[in-house]
Design a protein around this motif. Structure first.
Motif, PDB file in Angstrom:
ATOM      1  N   TYR A  19      39.642  44.468  46.017  1.00 28.98           N
ATOM      2  CA  TYR A  19      40.560  43.502  46.623  1.00 28.98           C
ATOM      3  C   TYR A  19      39.945  42.106  46.647  1.00 28.98           C
ATOM      4  O   TYR A  19      40.607  41.111  46.325  1.00 28.98           O
ATOM      5  CB  TYR A  19      40.902  43.911  48.067  1.00 28.98           C
ATOM      6  CG  TYR A  19      41.682  45.191  48.209  1.00 28.98           C
ATOM      7  CD1 TYR A  19      42.320  45.783  47.116  1.00 28.98           C
ATOM      8  CD2 TYR A  19      41.790  45.820  49.450  1.00 28.98           C
ATOM      9  CE1 TYR A  19      43.047  46.954  47.261  1.00 28.98           C
ATOM     10  CE2 TYR A  19      42.517  46.984  49.600  1.00 28.98           C
ATOM     11  CZ  TYR A  19      43.132  47.548  48.508  1.00 28.98           C
ATOM     12  OH  TYR A  19      43.838  48.707  48.673  1.00 28.98           O
ATOM     13  N   THR A  23      41.621  38.843  44.672  1.00 22.12           N
ATOM     14  CA  THR A  23      42.413  38.011  45.570  1.00 22.12           C
ATOM     15  C   THR A  23      41.679  36.775  46.081  1.00 22.12           C
ATOM     16  O   THR A  23      42.290  35.721  46.255  1.00 22.12           O
ATOM     17  CB  THR A  23      42.881  38.838  46.793  1.00 22.12           C
ATOM     18  OG1 THR A  23      41.737  39.333  47.508  1.00 22.12           O
ATOM     19  CG2 THR A  23      43.740  40.010  46.350  1.00 22.12           C
ATOM     20  N   ILE A  61      46.809  33.463  45.168  1.00 25.24           N
ATOM     21  CA  ILE A  61      46.026  34.219  46.150  1.00 25.24           C
ATOM     22  C   ILE A  61      46.951  35.020  47.050  1.00 25.24           C
ATOM     23  O   ILE A  61      46.704  36.204  47.345  1.00 25.24           O
ATOM     24  CB  ILE A  61      45.137  33.273  46.979  1.00 25.24           C
ATOM     25  CG1 ILE A  61      43.995  32.730  46.123  1.00 25.24           C
ATOM     26  CG2 ILE A  61      44.571  33.994  48.210  1.00 25.24           C
ATOM     27  CD1 ILE A  61      43.101  31.742  46.835  1.00 25.24           C
ATOM     28  N   GLY A  64      48.182  38.020  45.178  1.00 20.82           N
ATOM     29  CA  GLY A  64      47.128  39.015  45.035  1.00 20.82           C
ATOM     30  C   GLY A  64      46.890  39.792  46.316  1.00 20.82           C
ATOM     31  O   GLY A  64      46.789  41.025  46.307  1.00 20.82           O
ATOM     32  N   VAL A  65      46.800  39.086  47.432  1.00 19.83           N
ATOM     33  CA  VAL A  65      46.553  39.746  48.719  1.00 19.83           C
ATOM     34  C   VAL A  65      47.708  40.665  49.081  1.00 19.83           C
ATOM     35  O   VAL A  65      47.511  41.827  49.465  1.00 19.83           O
ATOM     36  CB  VAL A  65      46.323  38.700  49.831  1.00 19.83           C
ATOM     37  CG1 VAL A  65      46.312  39.371  51.206  1.00 19.83           C
ATOM     38  CG2 VAL A  65      45.019  37.953  49.602  1.00 19.83           C
ATOM     39  N   THR A 108      45.797  35.310  53.494  1.00 22.74           N
ATOM     40  CA  THR A 108      46.447  34.346  52.609  1.00 22.74           C
ATOM     41  C   THR A 108      46.331  32.928  53.164  1.00 22.74           C
ATOM     42  O   THR A 108      46.210  31.968  52.394  1.00 22.74           O
ATOM     43  CB  THR A 108      47.928  34.696  52.390  1.00 22.74           C
ATOM     44  OG1 THR A 108      48.591  34.831  53.653  1.00 22.74           O
ATOM     45  CG2 THR A 108      48.066  35.990  51.621  1.00 22.74           C
TER      46      THR A 108
END
Length: 271
Positions: A19, A23, A61, A64-65, A108
């Motif tokens: 992760y 991210t 980002i 991704g998170v 985020t």
């Protein structure tokens, strides 16, 4: 109870190297690398590199998170039996869900400020309080939409391996068709067509416009907003339908039973 669960969820996120790489590490490094290549270029709206790609990589980002740490986690919990155990857990399911949502927003938001500060230091990005506040409000709304979309997509997976492969592939697809690498207008025609069907691309265009105070209420803006709302609404429908199916599949699971009692199918009505 919520704060305790939130601390635990944040700690578990920091221990997941997969992760963290996709991210928190990859997007800022890519942002800096591309700045070295295209830092002197001028983009749509007479914007420079930092004005165009700072909001873009903040959104990357966020994507991704939300997709890795929120959506993929749901599949992992479901396939490893955690979801069933949550039914019997003393921690309310609503608390666990709220903790996951808050975790995503906190991480985020950290990504938001991280990329912004990198832009200020590396590319002399200007700080305009009003635009910054409006952009952060838009960022929260886009975050909420991505949470819904991610949850709906990953609710369709029954295999953790399948979800993992999908996560890696979709991250690359979004990178190239979301406007995070090169302007979509410079891409091949088939990439431009895919971009039109990519909700993250529409989010990116809106976020760039809001970030730079260039949002215009024209046909393009309404199409982007409408498309995002339609995809989010469809995702809510998928979640509602999927949750009903999942609840029916757990019907046999003993929720209310006396300690030490027999485990029987709840649908059994004989005496």
């Amino acid at each position: 109870m919520l704060l305790t669960q939130l601390k635990y969820d944040l700690l578990m996120f920091t221990r997941e190297i997969f992760y963290m790489v996709f991210t928190i590490i990859v997007p800022p490094v890519t942002y800096l690398f591309m700045g070295q290549l295209f830092g002197d270029a001028t983009y749509t709206g007479n914007l420079n590199y930092a004005e165009t790609y700072t909001p873009s990589f903040i959104l990357l980002i966020t994507f991704g998170v939300v997709f890795f740490a929120f959506g993929f986690d749901q599949v992992m919990n479901r396939t490893t039996g955690v979801e069933k155990r949550i039914i019997l857990s003393p921690v309310p399911k609503r608390t666990l869900l709220l903790s996951n949502i808050l975790r995503s927003i906190i991480i985020t938001s950290l990504g938001y400020f991280l990329v912004f500060f990198i832009g200020m230091i590396a590319y002399d990005l200007s700080f305009q309080p009003l635009n910054f506040i409006l952009a952060f409000g838009t960022f929260i709304m886009l975050n909420a939409a991505l949470l819904v979309i991610s949850s709906a997509i990953y609710s369709l997976f029954t295999s953790m391996n399948g979800a993992l492969v999908f996560s890696i592939v979709i991250f690359q697809v979004v990178m190239f068709t979301g406007g995070f690498t090169m302007p979509i207008a410079m891409m091949p025609k088939f990439v431009q067509v895919i971009a039109d069907f990519n909700p993250v691309y529409h989010m990116n265009q809106l976020f760039i416009a809001v970030w730079n105070g260039q949002l215009e209420w024209n046909g393009v803006t309404f199409i982007s907003i409408g498309y995002i709302l339609i995809v989010t609404a469809l995702s809510l429908f998928v979640l509602r339908f999927g949750n009903r199916l999942r609840k029916s599949s757990f019907k046999w699971y003993p929720i209310n039973r006396d300690r030490g009692g027999d485990v029987r199918n709840e649908s059994f009505t004989g005496h």
